[in-house]
Design an enzyme around this catalytic site. Structure first.
Site, PDB file in Angstrom:
ATOM      1  N   THR A  83      32.881  -3.760  -4.663  1.00  0.00           N
ATOM      2  CA  THR A  83      33.806  -2.848  -5.344  1.00  0.00           C
ATOM      3  C   THR A  83      33.145  -1.781  -6.230  1.00  0.00           C
ATOM      4  OG1 THR A  83      35.541  -4.485  -5.291  1.00  0.00           O
ATOM      5  CG2 THR A  83      35.739  -2.792  -6.977  1.00  0.00           C
ATOM      6  N   ASN A 104      28.707  -5.506  -8.371  1.00  0.00           N
ATOM      7  CA  ASN A 104      29.634  -5.777  -9.473  1.00  0.00           C
ATOM      8  C   ASN A 104      28.852  -6.427 -10.611  1.00  0.00           C
ATOM      9  OD1 ASN A 104      31.807  -4.850  -7.953  1.00  0.00           O
ATOM     10  ND2 ASN A 104      32.188  -6.886  -7.084  1.00  0.00           N
ATOM     11  N   LYS A 166      41.368  -3.160 -11.936  1.00  0.00           N
ATOM     12  CA  LYS A 166      39.970  -3.512 -12.244  1.00  0.00           C
ATOM     13  C   LYS A 166      39.340  -2.410 -13.090  1.00  0.00           C
ATOM     14  CE  LYS A 166      39.188  -5.850  -7.815  1.00  0.00           C
ATOM     15  NZ  LYS A 166      38.407  -5.835  -6.563  1.00  0.00           N
ATOM     16  N   ASP A 167      38.689  -2.786 -14.182  1.00  0.00           N
ATOM     17  CA  ASP A 167      38.034  -1.769 -15.021  1.00  0.00           C
ATOM     18  C   ASP A 167      37.069  -0.919 -14.197  1.00  0.00           C
ATOM     19  OD1 ASP A 167      35.162  -3.064 -15.424  1.00  0.00           O
ATOM     20  OD2 ASP A 167      36.604  -4.663 -15.672  1.00  0.00           O
ATOM     21  N   HIS A 356      35.438  -0.764   0.376  1.00  0.00           N
ATOM     22  CA  HIS A 356      34.776  -1.614   1.377  1.00  0.00           C
ATOM     23  C   HIS A 356      35.873  -2.201   2.246  1.00  0.00           C
ATOM     24  CE1 HIS A 356      36.389  -4.871  -0.996  1.00  0.00           C
ATOM     25  NE2 HIS A 356      35.848  -4.311  -2.075  1.00  0.00           N
TER      26      HIS A 356
HETATM   27 ZN    ZN Z   1      36.726  -4.010  -3.824  1.00  0.00          ZN
HETATM   28 ZN    ZN Z   2      36.762  -7.976  -3.030  1.00  0.00          ZN
END
Ligand code: ZN
Ligand code: ZN
Length: 548
Positions: A83, A104, A166-167, A356
């Site tokens: 991500t 990440n 998500k930040d 992705h």
């Molecule tokens: Zn992702």
């Molecule tokens: Zn994922």
């Protein structure tokens, strides 16, 4: 007499002269869209554009596909396909080797700890006391994003806002100079930010939070949008390889959510209502920052995280995933109509992509005779460390596994009187003997390892000398790092790296392209469209076939 004729001619043509002068003056201003809306759908593999196509409504995905430009062959140019690296690549046109968002998480060998991509102890959280959710900024990103370049190009008159559950999906796209990035704190059920952007959370967002969006949206529970028996694109609903919600008894729709109370906060992201909430905050941000309202181009960097949470838990062939996309389609339709109304149809540019793709759930593939399986990295590290302790007397020689890379305790290896390469050879030999591992090798040898050029290039682009580990693991096709339920992504394979690239609106041609394109091409194409500088680390190309 002549003077009279001239006079008459002047009177006759004066209005024409002035309007054409006005036109000329108008054309002297650089034409730009009033607003750009970047949409990342987390885990949206390219084929999802077509997998559910027949049931998408006219105004959502279909509107973008049929009226915009679709570059069908767009791939991620690096591995690991995760991500933070994905969102950063889309907006910087760059790769982990350069932009510094190597995953990440990665392991810091000096401090001996796992680093989270957007952590920043120098900023304070806004809207939450949970430091682990709010101490965030883009400081680990070493390059500019296209939004930074827009800010620089307009002397900071453009407004830039990032919105994502998500930040990391809000922070890296919006860049260093954004007016705001907002993300969701799953421990409190509130949208938050950090002092990197502002001193206090805006009043409109505080009000939105006070109205308890999770409890409000969960009143609807989660039933399928259409009768369940019509979900013919998915496997039957109750499968042992689907993951369960924490504390929930089954993996079958409908899910009863209205009785969860505060417990619902942690489940929110893994339901379609996570997308609804994200779209609501995005519309409020457009309204309250008055985006797309003047001649200076603004940028909304929007990312929908729920497809990723749903996909991880239930898999891409689940009714839950199908329903999530059919509902996301409705959110897109509503968002585009909102932009038509507030900014004006034709005045804004949209692009849609993913950070992705995803692998199918191994249990589902095996059920259908396609080779697949699970390799568990945590288990593998424990086993390898036991063997190294027995053979070489070194305790915890492998410090961590992140992004399919092993980090070694080089000090302990030296202290024990061994060469690093001796231990690496032992680990590689053990790994290459294990089921599901295609190959593993020392990252020192990345330049010479016997791999197809395409795979090697992806690994080179993903390798950051200061952040990456010592040993690279490549799994076999459709093998995942995980346990018995659900699935994941992160490898180089096409199910993880083939992503949508759809352009729509101001400055965009209608059409379809089959030329191979890269995730790194978004940022330079936006730079060309907006006539602004290309982000500092961009290695992408302009998708010229999409531009008018
Ligand atoms: Zn992702
Ligand atoms: Zn994922």
């Amino acid at each position: 007499m002549l003077r009279l004729i001239y006079g008459l001619l002047f009177i006759l043509f004066f209005p024409f002269i002035t309007t054409s002068q006005k036109k000329a003056e108008k054309q002297e201003n650089l034409p730009r869209p009033k607003l750009v809306i970047g949409i990342v759908v987390d885990q949206m593999r390219w084929d999802f554009l077509y997998r559910y196509y027949d049931r998408y409504s006219k105004g959502g995905f279909k509107r973008l596909l049929n009226e915009g430009f679709n570059a069908e062959q767009t791939y991620i140019p690096y591995a690991p396909t995760v991500t933070a690296a994905g969102h950063t690549c889309v907006y910087t046109g760059s790769v982990p080797a350069i932009h510094g968002v190597a995953g990440n998480n990665w392991y810091n060998l000096k401090d001996r700890r796992v680093v989270y991509c957007s952590e920043d102890t120098l900023v304070k959280p806004l809207g939450t006391d949970h430091k682990s959710n709010g101490n965030m900024s883009p400081s680990n990103m070493k390059v500019t994003s296209i939004c930074d370049e827009l800010k620089l190009a307009t002397n900071f008159r453009s407004k830039v806002v990032g919105v994502c559950i998500k930040d990391r999906g809000a922070i890296f796209p919006a860049g260093h100079t954004a007016d705001a990035a907002f993300w969701f704190d799953s421990s409190t059920g509130r949208w938050i930010s950090s002092t990197h952007y502002m001193e206090t959370l805006p009043g409109w967002l505080v009000k939105y939070n006070d109205d308890k969006p999770v409890e409000r949206l969960f009143q609807q529970n989660w039933t399928t949008l259409y009768p369940k028996e019509t979900y013919t694109q998915s496997t039957s609903d109750e499968k042992i390889y689907e993951g369960k919600y924490k504390g929930y008894y089954s993996t079958s729709l409908p899910y009863i959510l209205d009785t969860l109370g505060k417990k619902g906060n942690s489940l929110m992201a893994a339901t379609p209502w996570g997308n609804t909430m994200t779209a609501e905050v995005a519309k409020l941000a457009l309204e309250n920052y008055a985006m797309g309202k003047d001649e200076v181009t603004d940028f909304l960097a929007l990312s929908f995280s729920s497809p990723d949470y749903v996909g991880h838990q239930f898999g891409p062939n689940s009714i839950e995933a199908e329903d999530t996309y059919l509902r996301l389609d409705k959110e897109l339709e509503s968002l585009l109509l909102y932009a038509d109304k507030t900014v004006g149809a034709g005045n804004y540019t949209v692009f849609l992509t993913a950070d992705h793709g995803v692998a199918h759930v191994p249990g589902f593939l095996i059920e259908n005779q396609i080779p697949s399986g699970q390799w568990n990295s945590t288990r593998a590290v424990i086993d390898l460390n036991e063997k190294i302790l027995t053979q070489f007397g070194i305790k915890d020689a492998i410090l961590s596994e992140q992004n399919y890379q092993l980090y070694l305790d080089t000090d302990a290896i030296t202290e024990a009187g061994f060469d690093q390469s001796t231990i690496e050879k032992f680990i590689i030999h053990e790994l290459n003997d294990a089921d599901g591992i295609h190959t593993s090798f020392s990252l020192k040898d990345l330049g010479i390892v016997a791999l197809p050029a395409h795979v090697k290039e992806m690994l080179v682009n993903g390798y950051n000398p200061t952040l990456s580990g010592h040993i690279q693991v490549i799994l076999e096709s459709a093998w995942i790092d995980g346990w018995l339920t659900g699935t994941t992504h992160g490898m180089w394979y096409n199910y993880d790296s083939h992503i949508p690239m759809v352009w729509y609106g101001w400055g965009i041609k209608q059409g379809t392209g089959y030329k191979k394109r890269s995730m790194a091409d978004f940022a330079p194409t936006l730079a060309a469209l907006l006539k602004i500088q290309v982000p500092s680390g961009s290695i992408g190309q302009v998708v010229e076939e999409a531009l008018k």
